[in-house]
Design a protein around this motif. Structure first.
Motif, short mmCIF file in Angstrom:
data_model
loop_
_atom_site.label_atom_id
_atom_site.label_comp_id
_atom_site.label_asym_id
_atom_site.label_seq_id
_atom_site.Cartn_x
_atom_site.Cartn_y
_atom_site.Cartn_z
N LEU A 89 0.81 -1.22 0.00
CA LEU A 89 0.00 0.00 0.00
C LEU A 89 0.84 1.27 0.00
O LEU A 89 0.30 2.36 -0.24
N LYS A 90 2.12 1.15 0.25
CA LYS A 90 2.98 2.33 0.20
C LYS A 90 3.18 2.74 -1.26
O LYS A 90 3.65 1.97 -2.07
N GLY A 91 2.81 3.96 -1.59
CA GLY A 91 2.98 4.44 -2.95
C GLY A 91 1.85 4.06 -3.89
O GLY A 91 1.97 4.22 -5.11
N ILE A 92 0.74 3.56 -3.34
CA ILE A 92 -0.41 3.15 -4.15
C ILE A 92 -1.34 4.35 -4.37
O ILE A 92 -1.48 5.22 -3.52
N GLU A 115 -7.49 -1.30 8.90
CA GLU A 115 -6.12 -1.03 8.44
C GLU A 115 -6.12 -0.13 7.20
O GLU A 115 -5.32 0.80 7.09
N LEU A 116 -7.03 -0.40 6.28
CA LEU A 116 -7.07 0.37 5.03
C LEU A 116 -7.39 1.83 5.29
O LEU A 116 -6.86 2.73 4.61
N GLU A 117 -8.25 2.09 6.25
CA GLU A 117 -8.66 3.47 6.51
C GLU A 117 -7.55 4.30 7.16
O GLU A 117 -7.67 5.51 7.28
N LYS A 118 -6.44 3.65 7.56
CA LYS A 118 -5.29 4.37 8.10
C LYS A 118 -4.49 5.05 6.98
O LYS A 118 -3.71 5.96 7.24
N PHE A 119 -4.70 4.59 5.74
CA PHE A 119 -3.97 5.14 4.60
C PHE A 119 -4.81 6.24 3.95
O PHE A 119 -6.02 6.13 3.84
N ASP A 120 -4.14 7.29 3.54
CA ASP A 120 -4.84 8.39 2.85
C ASP A 120 -4.91 8.09 1.36
O ASP A 120 -4.28 8.76 0.53
N GLY A 139 -29.13 -5.94 -1.51
CA GLY A 139 -29.14 -4.60 -0.92
C GLY A 139 -28.73 -4.62 0.55
O GLY A 139 -27.94 -3.77 0.99
N GLN A 140 -29.24 -5.60 1.29
CA GLN A 140 -28.88 -5.71 2.71
C GLN A 140 -27.39 -6.00 2.87
O GLN A 140 -26.73 -5.45 3.76
N ARG A 141 -26.87 -6.87 2.01
CA ARG A 141 -25.44 -7.23 2.12
C ARG A 141 -24.56 -6.02 1.82
O ARG A 141 -23.54 -5.80 2.50
N ILE A 142 -24.93 -5.22 0.84
CA ILE A 142 -24.16 -4.00 0.54
C ILE A 142 -24.14 -3.08 1.76
O ILE A 142 -23.09 -2.54 2.13
N GLN A 143 -25.28 -2.93 2.40
CA GLN A 143 -25.36 -2.07 3.59
C GLN A 143 -24.47 -2.59 4.71
O GLN A 143 -23.83 -1.80 5.43
N GLU A 144 -24.39 -3.90 4.85
CA GLU A 144 -23.54 -4.49 5.90
C GLU A 144 -22.08 -4.13 5.69
O GLU A 144 -21.34 -3.83 6.64
N TYR A 145 -21.63 -4.15 4.42
CA TYR A 145 -20.24 -3.80 4.15
C TYR A 145 -20.01 -2.29 4.23
O TYR A 145 -18.93 -1.84 4.63
N GLU A 146 -21.01 -1.52 3.88
CA GLU A 146 -20.87 -0.06 3.99
C GLU A 146 -20.70 0.37 5.45
O GLU A 146 -20.09 1.40 5.72
N ARG A 147 -21.21 -0.44 6.38
CA ARG A 147 -21.09 -0.09 7.80
C ARG A 147 -19.66 -0.27 8.32
O ARG A 147 -19.29 0.35 9.31
N ILE A 148 -18.86 -1.13 7.67
CA ILE A 148 -17.52 -1.41 8.20
C ILE A 148 -16.42 -0.58 7.53
O ILE A 148 -15.30 -0.55 8.03
N ILE A 149 -16.73 0.07 6.40
CA ILE A 149 -15.68 0.84 5.73
C ILE A 149 -16.27 2.05 5.02
O ILE A 149 -17.34 1.97 4.39
N GLN A 150 -15.60 3.16 5.14
CA GLN A 150 -16.00 4.40 4.46
C GLN A 150 -15.33 4.43 3.09
O GLN A 150 -14.32 5.10 2.89
#
Length: 303
Positions: A89-92, A115-120, A139-150
């Motif tokens: 992820l460095k330099g990505i 971990e991913l959200e620590k990277f800009d 639709g419900q499954r998409i919402q479940e994943y949206e809750r764990i990552i921005q």
């Protein structure tokens, strides 16, 4: 890195494909590139090295880094795989966080997301295997994943059935900035042929052996000789396992399993190289090599 020059309006960038084992990262990259370059298997942890695969379009060049599946490590090899995945992820320029849409997010998904959200770095949430998904639950499954990552955006795809891949490419290009073309048009990977050949051999072992063997296997190319007197490349490779019982499984009764592995690997290698190939495989025991620093280094798994 040497560059091929700037083109007005041309975009380029490095894209990391991150996720748990078996979510389809390697299948996605192979489908996008149109070449079989990255090992695929139903068994977990098949990708051990970061692999740069290159997709060149008229207006953009996307360089994909296929990372090992992030998991709970059980030995030094496992720790190396996780370290490789996050070091990528460095330099990505863009992260594809890939998940299997058929399952709700678990603790490992949440750990990766944190971990991913620590990277800009912009994140695209890619929900794979939508072709196997009950559409009423999507639709419900998409919402479940949206809750764990921005994530900056998301898309449902099927890497295997090539559903929504054109849309994914367009979305990725939108997130990239103008930049140079790093690789020639015809180049699809920066990995040397011997590395890809070793992965093809390992893929056949994964396909034909049972639970005891797969992740105890490493491949070392010993000889790669282009014959001058005929259209033929001679390749000799060692297959390393950790125990004598595993050696017996790979060789099989009267050598049948090793012959099957060699025949199928040779066919893939001939397709890759465009010429006839003589493939000579030997199986050797390197006791507990996944926990031995010297063995890991010899087999190319140590920095």
């Amino acid at each position: 890195m040497d560059q091929l020059g700037e083109k007005e309006g041309f975009k380029s960038g490095f894209i990391a494909v991150v996720g748990q084992p078996n979510v389809g990262k390697s299948t996605l990259i192979n489908s996008l590139i149109g070449e079989k370059l990255v090992i695929t298997s139903r068994k977990a942890q098949t990708t051990r090295n970061k692999i740069q695969c290159i997709l060149t379009l008229d207006d953009a060049q996307l360089v994909f880094i296929d990372t090992p599946g992030i998991h709970t490590p059980k030995d030094k090899m496992g720790k190396h795989l996780n370290r490789t995945a996050y070091n990528v992820l460095k330099g990505i320029d863009l992260i594809l966080f890939m998940v299997d849409v058929n399952y709700p997010p678990n603790a490992a998904d949440k750990r990766i997301a944190n971990e991913l959200e620590k990277f800009d770095i912009p994140i695209l949430l890619v929900l794979n295997k939508v072709d196997d998904m009950d559409k009423s639950s999507l639709g419900q499954r998409i919402q479940e994943y949206e809750r764990i990552i921005q994530a900056n955006d998301l898309l449902t795809i099927s890497a295997k059935q090539e559903i929504n891949l054109e849309e994914l490419v367009e979305m990725m290009v939108d997130f990239l900035s103008e930049g140079p073309q790093y690789y020639p048009d015809e180049m699809v990977t920066d990995q040397i042929e011997q590395f890809i050949i070793a992965e093809m051999i390992r893929e056949k072992i994964l396909a034909h052996t049972h639970q005891e063997v797969p992740h105890s296997v490493a491949i070392e190319i010993i000889d790669f000789v282009e014959r001058e007197d005929k259209e033929l490349i001679e390749i000799r490779a060692n297959i390393y396992v950790e125990r004598s019982s595993q050696k017996g499984i790979i060789i099989g009764k009267n050598g049948r399993m090793l012959k099957k592995i060699g025949t199928q690997a040779r066919q893939d290698i001939e397709d890759l190289l465009g010429t006839k190939v003589f493939l000579d495989l030997w199986v050797k025991v390197e006791k507990d090599w996944r926990d031995e620093d010297d063995a890991l280094k010899m087999l190319g798994y140590k920095d």
